[in-house]
Design an enzyme around this catalytic site. Structure first.
Site, PDB file in Angstrom:
ATOM      1  N   CYS A 146       0.837  -1.198   0.000  1.00 34.24           N
ATOM      2  CA  CYS A 146       0.000   0.000   0.000  1.00 34.24           C
ATOM      3  C   CYS A 146       0.874   1.251   0.000  1.00 34.24           C
ATOM      4  O   CYS A 146       0.632   2.189  -0.763  1.00 34.24           O
ATOM      5  CB  CYS A 146      -0.935  -0.020   1.208  1.00 34.24           C
ATOM      6  SG  CYS A 146      -2.240   1.229   1.141  1.00 34.24           S
ATOM      7  N   CYS A 147       1.913   1.267   0.831  1.00 36.50           N
ATOM      8  CA  CYS A 147       2.827   2.404   0.866  1.00 36.50           C
ATOM      9  C   CYS A 147       3.568   2.555  -0.461  1.00 36.50           C
ATOM     10  O   CYS A 147       3.826   3.675  -0.910  1.00 36.50           O
ATOM     11  CB  CYS A 147       3.829   2.248   2.000  1.00 36.50           C
ATOM     12  SG  CYS A 147       3.158   2.525   3.657  1.00 36.50           S
ATOM     13  N   CYS A 196      -3.538   3.829   9.217  1.00 33.31           N
ATOM     14  CA  CYS A 196      -2.274   3.300   9.736  1.00 33.31           C
ATOM     15  C   CYS A 196      -1.649   4.180  10.808  1.00 33.31           C
ATOM     16  O   CYS A 196      -0.449   4.073  11.087  1.00 33.31           O
ATOM     17  CB  CYS A 196      -1.294   3.101   8.584  1.00 33.31           C
ATOM     18  SG  CYS A 196      -1.914   2.032   7.275  1.00 33.31           S
ATOM     19  N   CYS A 249      -1.430   8.268   7.311  1.00 34.94           N
ATOM     20  CA  CYS A 249      -2.764   7.961   6.816  1.00 34.94           C
ATOM     21  C   CYS A 249      -3.684   7.529   7.961  1.00 34.94           C
ATOM     22  O   CYS A 249      -3.224   6.976   8.967  1.00 34.94           O
ATOM     23  CB  CYS A 249      -2.692   6.850   5.771  1.00 34.94           C
ATOM     24  SG  CYS A 249      -1.784   7.298   4.279  1.00 34.94           S
ATOM     25  N   CYS A 279       7.349   4.043   6.220  1.00 39.33           N
ATOM     26  CA  CYS A 279       6.615   3.801   4.979  1.00 39.33           C
ATOM     27  C   CYS A 279       7.548   3.353   3.869  1.00 39.33           C
ATOM     28  O   CYS A 279       7.120   2.753   2.888  1.00 39.33           O
ATOM     29  CB  CYS A 279       5.843   5.043   4.552  1.00 39.33           C
ATOM     30  SG  CYS A 279       6.886   6.450   4.131  1.00 39.33           S
TER      31      CYS A 279
END
Length: 242
Positions: free
Chosen positions: A122-123, A208, A205, A231
């Site tokens: 995702c990062c 997270c 985010c 990240c």
């Protein structure tokens, strides 16, 4: 023509940092602004350190290029702060850079709640790929890293070889303590993310980022329970230790 990553050896970086020993953050910013001119960008998180660095940067480069990695998953308070910054520093050029995939496109391609199942991926999609794309026109980028923040940041220099993005990374705040950051914010009455008042020392985010208990490590609220604390933008990679 300004210096670029490919032009400098490890010894060159060591000499640059030797030349800056004893200099303060404004001196480092002046050096970066003069050396890289239009080839310098500040990849800004709009955290507490960012507010200090933005204010210092406004004193040496009023029309600086500011890059924000807009993952689409940030807190409302973060977007509100960015609007405050735009009003306080109207000459800054703020680029709200988005990933190539919308949240819905990411869901369809990779499945629901990727940030839980594979936070690294995702990062990669929403931060690393975006920064790599947006850094292409530049030779150097600014970061608000401090040595005190975590063990992985303890050896950060003013001028760094960024092996991941093949750029020069300039970190003017490496010697600042958390106390000094907040003293500067209060002294100059800088705006800041109000989540900091709710035990969020590090803000990313929404999915997270968690509050941190009093006295806890400031990075422990990021990707809590996953063992992940970075990240990837600043995580060491092969070559960083050489």
């Amino acid at each position: 023509m300004s210096l670029s990553y490919d032009q400098l050896t490890k010894q060159d970086f060591e000499q640059l940092n030797t030349d800056l020993i004893g200099r303060d953050s404004l001196d480092v910013l002046r050096y970066a602004a003069n050396e890289f001119k239009g080839k310098l960008v500040y990849a800004c998180s709009f955290g507490a350190e960012a507010m200090v660095l933005l204010d210092l940067l406004s004193k040496v480069q009023k029309n600086a290029q500011i890059l924000f990695l807009d993952t689409d998953f940030h807190f409302t308070e973060t977007y509100q702060l960015i609007e405050q910054v735009k009003k306080r520093y109207p000459s800054f050029q703020i680029n709200m850079a988005k990933p190539s995939l919308t949240p819905e496109e990411q869901r369809l391609q990779f499945g629901d709640r990727l940030w839980e199942r594979n936070p690294d991926q995702c990062c990669q999609l929403r931060k690393l790929d975006v920064l790599e794309r947006e850094l292409q026109p530049y030779h150097a980028w600014l970061s608000g890293l401090r040595r005190q923040q975590s063990p992985t940041r303890a050896t950060t220099q003013f001028i760094n070889q960024d092996h991941r993005f093949k750029k020069i990374k300039v970190c003017p705040l490496i010697h600042w303590t958390e106390e000094e950051i907040w003293m500067y914010i209060e002294l100059h009455q800088l705006p800041y993310n109000k989540l900091h008042d709710q035990q969020y020392p590090s803000i990313g985010c929404t999915y997270c980022t968690s509050p941190v208990a009093a006295g806890g490590d400031e990075r422990s609220g990021r990707w809590s329970g996953s063992g992940k604390t970075e990240c990837g933008l600043h995580a060491p990679i092969k070559g960083d230790e050489s």
